[in-house]
Design an enzyme around this catalytic site. Structure first.
Site, PDB file in Angstrom:
ATOM      1  N   TRP A   1       0.819  -1.221   0.000  1.00  0.00           N
ATOM      2  CA  TRP A   1       0.000   0.000   0.000  1.00  0.00           C
ATOM      3  C   TRP A   1       0.851   1.269   0.000  1.00  0.00           C
ATOM      4  O   TRP A   1       0.333   2.360  -0.232  1.00  0.00           O
ATOM      5  CB  TRP A   1      -0.914   0.028   1.231  1.00  0.00           C
ATOM      6  CG  TRP A   1      -2.044  -0.951   1.200  1.00  0.00           C
ATOM      7  CD1 TRP A   1      -2.252  -1.930   0.275  1.00  0.00           C
ATOM      8  CD2 TRP A   1      -3.132  -1.038   2.137  1.00  0.00           C
ATOM      9  NE1 TRP A   1      -3.402  -2.628   0.580  1.00  0.00           N
ATOM     10  CE2 TRP A   1      -3.958  -2.101   1.722  1.00  0.00           C
ATOM     11  CE3 TRP A   1      -3.475  -0.333   3.296  1.00  0.00           C
ATOM     12  CZ2 TRP A   1      -5.112  -2.463   2.413  1.00  0.00           C
ATOM     13  CZ3 TRP A   1      -4.617  -0.694   3.994  1.00  0.00           C
ATOM     14  CH2 TRP A   1      -5.426  -1.750   3.552  1.00  0.00           C
TER      15      TRP A   1
ATOM     16  N   GLU B   1      12.269   2.341  -3.389  1.00  0.00           N
ATOM     17  CA  GLU B   1      11.936   3.630  -2.757  1.00  0.00           C
ATOM     18  C   GLU B   1      12.707   3.804  -1.443  1.00  0.00           C
ATOM     19  O   GLU B   1      13.111   4.912  -1.088  1.00  0.00           O
ATOM     20  CB  GLU B   1      10.412   3.724  -2.540  1.00  0.00           C
ATOM     21  CG  GLU B   1       9.688   3.920  -3.873  1.00  0.00           C
ATOM     22  CD  GLU B   1       8.259   3.389  -3.919  1.00  0.00           C
ATOM     23  OE1 GLU B   1       7.674   3.081  -2.873  1.00  0.00           O
ATOM     24  OE2 GLU B   1       7.734   3.276  -5.054  1.00  0.00           O
TER      25      GLU B   1
ATOM     26  N   GLU C   1      11.669  -5.728  -9.302  1.00  0.00           N
ATOM     27  CA  GLU C   1      10.902  -4.515  -9.576  1.00  0.00           C
ATOM     28  C   GLU C   1      11.779  -3.524 -10.335  1.00  0.00           C
ATOM     29  O   GLU C   1      12.535  -2.763  -9.712  1.00  0.00           O
ATOM     30  CB  GLU C   1      10.439  -3.879  -8.263  1.00  0.00           C
ATOM     31  CG  GLU C   1       9.508  -4.749  -7.454  1.00  0.00           C
ATOM     32  CD  GLU C   1       8.583  -3.916  -6.571  1.00  0.00           C
ATOM     33  OE1 GLU C   1       7.373  -4.161  -6.624  1.00  0.00           O
ATOM     34  OE2 GLU C   1       9.058  -3.015  -5.862  1.00  0.00           O
TER      35      GLU C   1
ATOM     36  N   GLY D   1       1.637  -2.347  -6.316  1.00  0.00           N
ATOM     37  CA  GLY D   1       1.483  -1.048  -5.664  1.00  0.00           C
ATOM     38  C   GLY D   1       0.109  -0.469  -5.954  1.00  0.00           C
ATOM     39  O   GLY D   1      -0.892  -0.853  -5.346  1.00  0.00           O
ATOM     40  N   GLY D   2       0.035   0.453  -6.917  1.00  0.00           N
ATOM     41  CA  GLY D   2      -1.199   1.186  -7.216  1.00  0.00           C
ATOM     42  C   GLY D   2      -2.446   0.318  -7.327  1.00  0.00           C
ATOM     43  O   GLY D   2      -3.484   0.630  -6.719  1.00  0.00           O
TER      44      GLY D   2
END
Ligand code: 13P
Length: 251
Positions: free
Chosen positions: A10, A97, A167, A233-234
């Site tokens: 999330w 990230e 990723e 993710g999204g």
């Protein structure tokens, strides 16, 4: 045959209300689906609450990150033991990230990986190259370095209780997915790298793909021989999208 995993990351999104409606629908859909485990990784404050909404035996809770330390004066940090205590079974580590915005080096990622396993959790170790690295022809070197930074530190046998996630940074949140062939190529590189140390472990290792996975590309990606599910993710913030991706994992 490796059992698939479809994991929801999330990131810094959501609230209690959204958690309730999303997780209830995902849990009901995943319940009883064959051949796939669903993992949900909400922000820390929601872990206990989200865990309480899960009833299916193939739906699990995960943390997005943990500290590299066990305890002590590290303001703002959360340990692997703490997230294990509130019901986590998985923890993501090495996400690009975290590497990019929080300065997590290969050494820090390796330390966190060990902490996660020491707490009895399964790490989801993320690796991936930037667009620059791909264009400069150092994609393979980058991936192998990231994998080996952990495989060497952790001892290859620990890869038995781990999940990897490829990723590509250029595909994260961009809507530009790696093609199934591009993803398969890198998954194969990862599996062969592990196979140099143990073919058994390499054969059993689940390697997920992450980067703009959606309901309309999941089936093709997951049908590649070395792709064992996805880190989403999204699309994990939308119950209908995410459930369709989980369903693709069960095929
Ligand atoms: P997106 O699915 O939004 O591209 O994010 C992928 C990701 O970073 C999952 O960890």
């Amino acid at each position: 045959m490796r059992r698939s995993i479809v994991a929801a990351n999330w990131k810094l999104n959501g609230n209690l209300e959204m958690a309730k409606s999303l997780v209830t629908v995902i849990d009901a859909h995943s319940n009883g689906l064959e051949g796939v485990d669903t993992v949900i990784c909400p922000p820390f404050p929601y872990l206990s609450y989200v865990g309480g909404l899960m009833s299916a035996s193939n739906v699990h809770l995960g943390a997005q990150s943990i500290a590299e330390y066990e305890s002590g004066a590290y303001t703002g940090e959360v340990s692997a033991e703490m997230v294990a205590e509130v019901g986590c079974r998985y923890a993501i580590v090495g996400h690009s990230e975290r590497r990019e915005y929080y300065g997590e080096t290969d050494a820090i990622v390796a330390a966190k990986f060990s902490r996660i396993q020491a707490a009895g959790l399964i790490p989801i170790l993320c690796v991936g190259e930037s667009l620059d690295q791909r264009e400069q022809g150092v994609m393979q070197d980058t991936i192998v370095r990231q994998v080996n930074a952990v495989a060497a530190e952790a001892n290859i046998s620990n890869m038995q209780n781990a999940v990897l996630a490829y990723e590509p940074i250029w595909a994260i949140g961009t809507g530009e997915t790696a093609s199934p062939e591009q993803a398969q190529e890198v998954h194969e590189i990862i599996r062969s790298e592990i196979a140099k140390q143990s073919t058994d472990i390499a054969e059993g290792l689940r390697i997920l793909y992450g980067g703009s996975v959606k309901a309309n590309n999941a089936v093709e990606l997951f049908s590649q021989p070395d792709i064992d599910g996805g880190l989403i993710g999204g699309a994990s913030l939308d119950a209908e999208q995410f459930n369709a991706i989980v369903a693709a994992g069960s095929l």
